[in-house]
Scaffold this motif. Structure first.
Motif, short mmCIF file in Angstrom:
data_model
loop_
_atom_site.label_atom_id
_atom_site.label_comp_id
_atom_site.label_asym_id
_atom_site.label_seq_id
_atom_site.Cartn_x
_atom_site.Cartn_y
_atom_site.Cartn_z
N THR A 80 123.51 95.30 41.65
CA THR A 80 122.26 95.64 41.38
C THR A 80 121.47 94.31 41.38
O THR A 80 120.55 94.52 41.80
N THR A 81 122.20 93.16 41.19
CA THR A 81 121.45 91.91 41.36
C THR A 81 120.97 91.52 42.86
O THR A 81 119.91 91.39 43.00
N ASN A 82 121.77 91.86 43.73
CA ASN A 82 121.71 91.91 45.19
C ASN A 82 120.53 92.75 45.61
O ASN A 82 119.83 92.41 46.37
N ARG A 83 120.76 94.08 45.03
CA ARG A 83 119.63 94.79 45.18
C ARG A 83 118.07 94.55 45.11
O ARG A 83 117.21 94.94 45.55
N ARG A 84 118.18 93.81 43.84
CA ARG A 84 116.90 93.45 43.26
C ARG A 84 116.39 92.45 43.95
O ARG A 84 114.97 92.42 44.45
N CYS A 85 117.10 91.48 44.46
CA CYS A 85 116.70 90.30 45.24
C CYS A 85 116.02 90.70 46.51
O CYS A 85 114.99 90.22 46.83
N PHE A 86 116.79 91.75 47.11
CA PHE A 86 116.38 92.30 48.61
C PHE A 86 115.02 93.00 48.21
O PHE A 86 113.93 92.67 49.23
N GLU A 87 114.78 93.92 47.23
CA GLU A 87 113.49 94.52 47.26
C GLU A 87 112.57 93.74 46.81
O GLU A 87 111.34 94.07 47.19
N TYR A 110 112.06 90.75 60.27
CA TYR A 110 112.39 90.53 59.11
C TYR A 110 113.54 89.60 58.72
O TYR A 110 113.50 88.56 57.96
N VAL A 111 114.57 89.83 59.37
CA VAL A 111 115.97 89.02 59.50
C VAL A 111 115.33 87.57 59.66
O VAL A 111 116.00 86.77 59.00
N MET A 112 114.86 87.50 60.77
CA MET A 112 114.27 85.96 61.02
C MET A 112 113.44 85.37 59.83
O MET A 112 113.85 84.21 59.62
N GLY A 113 112.61 85.90 59.08
CA GLY A 113 112.05 85.52 57.95
C GLY A 113 113.10 85.31 57.01
O GLY A 113 112.78 84.19 56.24
N LEU A 114 114.03 86.04 56.80
CA LEU A 114 114.87 85.67 55.87
C LEU A 114 115.69 84.34 56.15
O LEU A 114 116.03 83.48 54.98
N LEU A 115 116.21 84.34 57.26
CA LEU A 115 116.92 83.17 57.70
C LEU A 115 115.92 81.93 57.60
O LEU A 115 116.45 80.74 57.28
N ASP A 116 114.56 81.91 57.83
CA ASP A 116 113.75 80.72 57.75
C ASP A 116 113.72 80.56 56.24
O ASP A 116 113.84 79.32 55.76
N ALA A 130 120.14 84.70 50.12
CA ALA A 130 121.57 84.78 50.39
C ALA A 130 121.97 86.22 49.72
O ALA A 130 122.67 86.95 50.57
N ARG A 131 121.49 86.46 48.59
CA ARG A 131 121.87 87.81 47.91
C ARG A 131 121.06 89.09 48.71
O ARG A 131 121.58 90.28 48.60
N ALA A 132 119.76 88.84 49.08
CA ALA A 132 119.29 89.68 49.81
C ALA A 132 119.98 90.00 51.21
O ALA A 132 119.95 91.10 51.73
N VAL A 133 120.34 88.88 52.02
CA VAL A 133 121.19 89.20 53.02
C VAL A 133 122.38 89.89 52.97
O VAL A 133 122.94 90.79 53.61
N LEU A 134 123.12 89.62 51.78
CA LEU A 134 124.24 90.19 51.48
C LEU A 134 124.09 91.74 50.99
O LEU A 134 124.87 92.57 51.50
N TYR A 135 122.96 92.01 50.26
CA TYR A 135 122.47 93.70 50.26
C TYR A 135 122.52 94.23 51.42
O TYR A 135 122.75 95.38 51.76
#
Length: 837
Positions: A80-87, A110-116, A130-135
């Motif tokens: 649930t924590t990973n999902r919340r971080c991604f959303e 969007y992935v490129m923005g996450l890595l930035d 990192a949790r958003a990437v894990l989600y």
């Protein structure tokens, strides 16, 4: 010696079967004997109704099962924590749309923005990204309707993440976390380490594991881009990229750092799972190993393989132990009078007839005697077993003897024999030489060394025997490699420098070479801590740091759930280490035999053999059928369905599976590992005898699974010659099973103990010789810069004397003193000098 169970006096109660013991004379049952019989009966009852286990051995379990074992049940709240971080992050970048609705280009953006955003200083913000990437790697389960959809999108997102360079970015973060001295020191100061101490590491390792496992999986529907990405990813993990060591070596260093106590907060289960999958991905699994073996034999000009071992085992049937009832158990421990035996003979034959169609394939002797073992046989059988366990094994008590003349033959429908042995027989070159040496000594009085072609003076039957032996001669890849190594040691100058292919296996061995002893010791330490037979010690390593919650459970239900989680955690660790060690040994043996022997010796020096025996010194049937899992809490089920209310009854019931796949997989791997370490090594075989492994291994035969039984029988076969005649006489069913299931080696008198190689004074020399050969191999191939013995030298007098040497400034002050001391005052013996040169 008193009988453990014997007919008692009239005051004894009934045995529960309606057969009282009153009216007869006999010895009183001692408390010790009664307890031994009860414990024996309790253990035997666990295997009475054991069905044949429908188990298919492979590289790993199903895809969903392998992904679910990455997470402990304590981590379920973090989904649930990973999902919340991604959303939260996704809403700031993409308005009014969901991830599954985006086109591929928008997803990549969007992935490129996450890595930035991953490259920020704030540790807290970096963890959220990192949790958003894990989600994403977990399959964006919040937008899926079924488990199949979660697994599909997890695989799709992992390929997308890899193509955008996510793995390299997470590898840099992993280096930072490994070198984070602050986290290590804070963990060392804590009295109790919990799952909260490894949060960042667990997120990073989870993303990397999901990428490796999803990309490693091959499917026919994969696109060309995915196939190309898979090969590129395998290359990056196998070789040193950007002046870095192979990824597996980084994980090995994490294992050793954890075992040394410098980083007790490392999530060791995730590290080991990732290490195992990286080795399997880069080097190849069992099918790839078989293909490599076929290819290498063709390159060396050797005959093709007669069979694939794993495929042969799949067609074999498991052997059945005899039926266990209270009456049968008592009759074996205390033989009834002959009159009673005569009355029960027909019923017992009927019982055996109904047992699995007589198990014709596994018990070919149809004339097995009906009489139970006598008292003298029971007293003399298995003395070592009673020393180890304090109890007898009821599996194999009836010796195979011809039937009495009055016995009627069995019906024709039960008389069926297999078409042939499951394995093609093999003969080594050494066996042929040994056979000819004995024959020449006997008939002509002298030998011809290693000559196997000259048969002059030998009788015709010897000629036929040699012909038959040569027809089944098997030359292994290891034999060729050993011979080549001997030639390179004898003629290093004339044969030139060896060309060593830079394969992933060779690169890995070079990187592991100088720290390999520490790696093996660390893996065995963790295996010991995870074994169910090990006792908790205060000074042992803590392998539960990534499963224990911050607050310990209060209710009974929470305690049961945590207990299941801890047991499951240990089982997964045993599974990953056993599979990892087996893959390493098999790949190194194929790459070069001395690489395999180097790893094997360090495993033996680290007490791997008694450790595996300690692992099997338990009720293996209970271990294989253990239900340490809660299916509704497994990924991806727990991400889709609402969690039902758990009760103590549902936790105790477990799942409905016939057996636990990972535990049976671990047992087979450990048995194969033990076979690898002891095969053709008499000193290590004696370790099996010294540690009384025979009763331990015999108990494992109660598991009705052909592959497990095969490797148990192999281990029993190699030590049979050392166990004595009485043991062989009392365990004829085991001997028959060995004849039926294990490969035959012509000239191998394993059942009689007459082998010339069984001399105990040769054992130490055998290991020392092997150690010397290994050191010579490693020195020749990997220590060439330090080895100047065969380096080229300048023999020209003018060039040598003409070289300008940088001498110390004060050299000309002491030059005359040096000449006087080292040159003029030293007598020169010219004759000795000429003799030496």
């Amino acid at each position: 010696m008193e009988d453990p169970v014997a007919p008692g006096s009239g005051s004894q109660p009934s045995n529960g079967n309606g057969n009282g013991n009153g009216g007869g004379k006999g010895k009183q049952v001692s408390p010790k004997g009664r307890e031994a019989f009860r414990s024996q009966r309790r253990e035997s009852e666990g295997s009475v109704d054991c069905p044949t286990l429908e188990f298919e051995y492979g590289d790993a379990d199903g895809h969903a099962a392998e992904l679910s074992e990455l997470y402990s049940y304590t981590e379920n709240l973090e989904f649930t924590t990973n999902r919340r971080c991604f959303e939260e992050d996704f809403k700031t970048q993409v308005q009014g749309r969901e991830w599954l609705e985006l086109e591929e280009d928008a997803q990549k953006t969007y992935v490129m923005g996450l890595l930035d955003r991953l490259e920020v200083v704030s540790r807290e913000r970096r963890l959220k990204v990192a949790r958003a990437v894990l989600y994403l790697a977990q399959g964006t389960f919040g937008e899926c309707d079924s488990e199949v959809d979660v697994l599909h999108w997890s695989r799709y997102n992992c390929f997308l993440l890899y193509q955008m360079g996510t793995f390299s970015a997470f590898l840099e973060l992993l280096h930072m976390e490994i070198d984070n001295s602050q986290a290590c020191s804070s963990a060392l100061r804590k009295p109790a380490i919990s799952i909260a101490d490894s949060t960042e590491l667990r997120v990073l390792l989870s993303v990397m594991y999901l990428m490796v496992e999803n990309i490693r999986l091959e499917r026919e529907t994969d696109s060309c881009a995915w196939r190309t990405a898979r090969e590129t990813f395998r290359t990056e993990l196998s070789f040193s990229m950007h002046n870095e060591e192979p990824f597996a070596l980084l994980l090995f260093s994490m294992v050793t750092k954890f075992c040394s106590g410098l980083a007790p907060h490392f999530p060791i289960k995730k590290v080991l799972l990732l290490l195992w999958k990286v080795i399997m991905f880069t080097l190849g699994g069992f099918e790839h190993l078989q293909a490599l073996k076929v290819q290498k034999r063709a390159e060396l000009g050797l005959p093709p393989l007669a069979e694939d071992s794993i495929q042969v085992v799949k067609s074999m049937r498991a052997a059945s132990p005899p039926s266990y009832t209270l009456d049968l158990g008592e009759s074996q421990l205390a033989p009834p009078p002959p009159s009673k035996l005569r009355g029960r003979r027909g019923s017992r034959r009927q019982l055996l007839t109904k047992q699995d169609s007589l198990d014709i394939y596994n018990e070919r002797d149809l004339f097995k005697t009906e009489e139970p073992a006598t008292e003298e046989e029971e007293e003399s059988a298995g003395d070592g077993e009673r020393n180890l366990d304090g109890e007898l094994d009821l599996l194999e008590q009836d010796p195979l003897v011809p039937p009495p003349p009055s016995q009627a033959p069995l019906s024709a429908e039960h008389v069926a024999f297999p078409k042939g042995l499951p394995w093609a027989p093999k003969v080594r070159q050494k066996d042929i030489e040994h056979f000819l040496e004995l024959s020449r000594n006997k008939f002509i009085g002298f030998t011809l060394g290693q000559d196997t072609d000259t048969l002059v003076g030998l009788p015709r039957p010897i000629h036929e025997s040699v012909k038959t032996l040569k027809q089944h001669k098997y030359i292994s890849i290891a034999d060729v490699q050993i011979k080549n190594e001997e030639e390179l040691e004898k003629c290093p100058m004339s044969l030139g420098e060896e060309v060593v292919p830079e394969t992933p296996c060779e690169i890995l061995y070079q990187g592991m070479l100088y720290s390999l002893p520490q790696y093996m010791i660390a893996l065995l330490k963790i295996l010991l801590a995870a074994a169910p037979t090990s006792k908790a010690k205060t000074d042992s390593i803590n392998i539960l740091a990534d499963v224990l919650p911050e607050e310990m459970p209060i209710t009974v239900l929470q305690s049961m759930k945590l207990g299941i989680d801890v047991n499951r955690h240990k089982e997964i660790i045993v599974k990953s280490i056993s599979a990892l060690l087996l893959l390493l040994l098999k790949h190194f043996k194929l790459n070069h035999i001395y690489q395999f022997e180097y790893v094997s010796q360090h495993l033996v020096f680290a007490n791997c053999i008694p450790l595996i025996l300690k692992f099997f010194n338990q009720n293996i049937l209970s271990y294989i059928t253990a239900k340490n899992s809660i299916s509704v809490l497994d990924y991806p089920c727990c991400t889709i369905q609402d969690l039902p209310e758990l009760t103590t009854e549902s936790l105790e019931a477990g799942d409905n599976n016939q057996f636990c796949w990972r535990n049976l997989f671990s047992c087979i791997n450990l048995l194969r590992l033990l076979n690898k370490l002891t095969k053709w090594k008499h000193s290590r075989t004696m370790m099996l005898v010294v540690f009384k492994s025979a009763p331990i291994l015999k108990r494992a035969l109660k598991v009705k699974q052909a592959m497990l039984q095969l490797y148990v029988l192999k281990l029993l076969k190699i030590q049979t010659k050392y166990l004595g005649r009485q043991w062989r006489k009392s365990n004829m069913k085991t001997m028959s099973a060995i004849y039926q299931k294990v490969r035959h080696r012509m000239n191998d008198d394993w059942a009689y103990g007459n082998d010339i190689d069984a001399r105990p004074w040769d054992f130490q020399a055998e290991e020392c010789t092997l150690r010397a050969n290994i050191e010579a191999f490693n020195s020749r191939r990997y220590d060439r810069p330090q080895d100047s013995e065969f380096s080229p030298v300048d023999n020209c007098l003018q060039s040598v004397l003409g070289q300008r040497l940088d001498l110390p400034e004060d050299f000309h002050y002491s030059y005359e003193i040096w000449l006087e001391r080292e040159v003029f005052s030293q007598p020169i013996c010219w004759e000795e000098l000429l003799q030496n040169h």
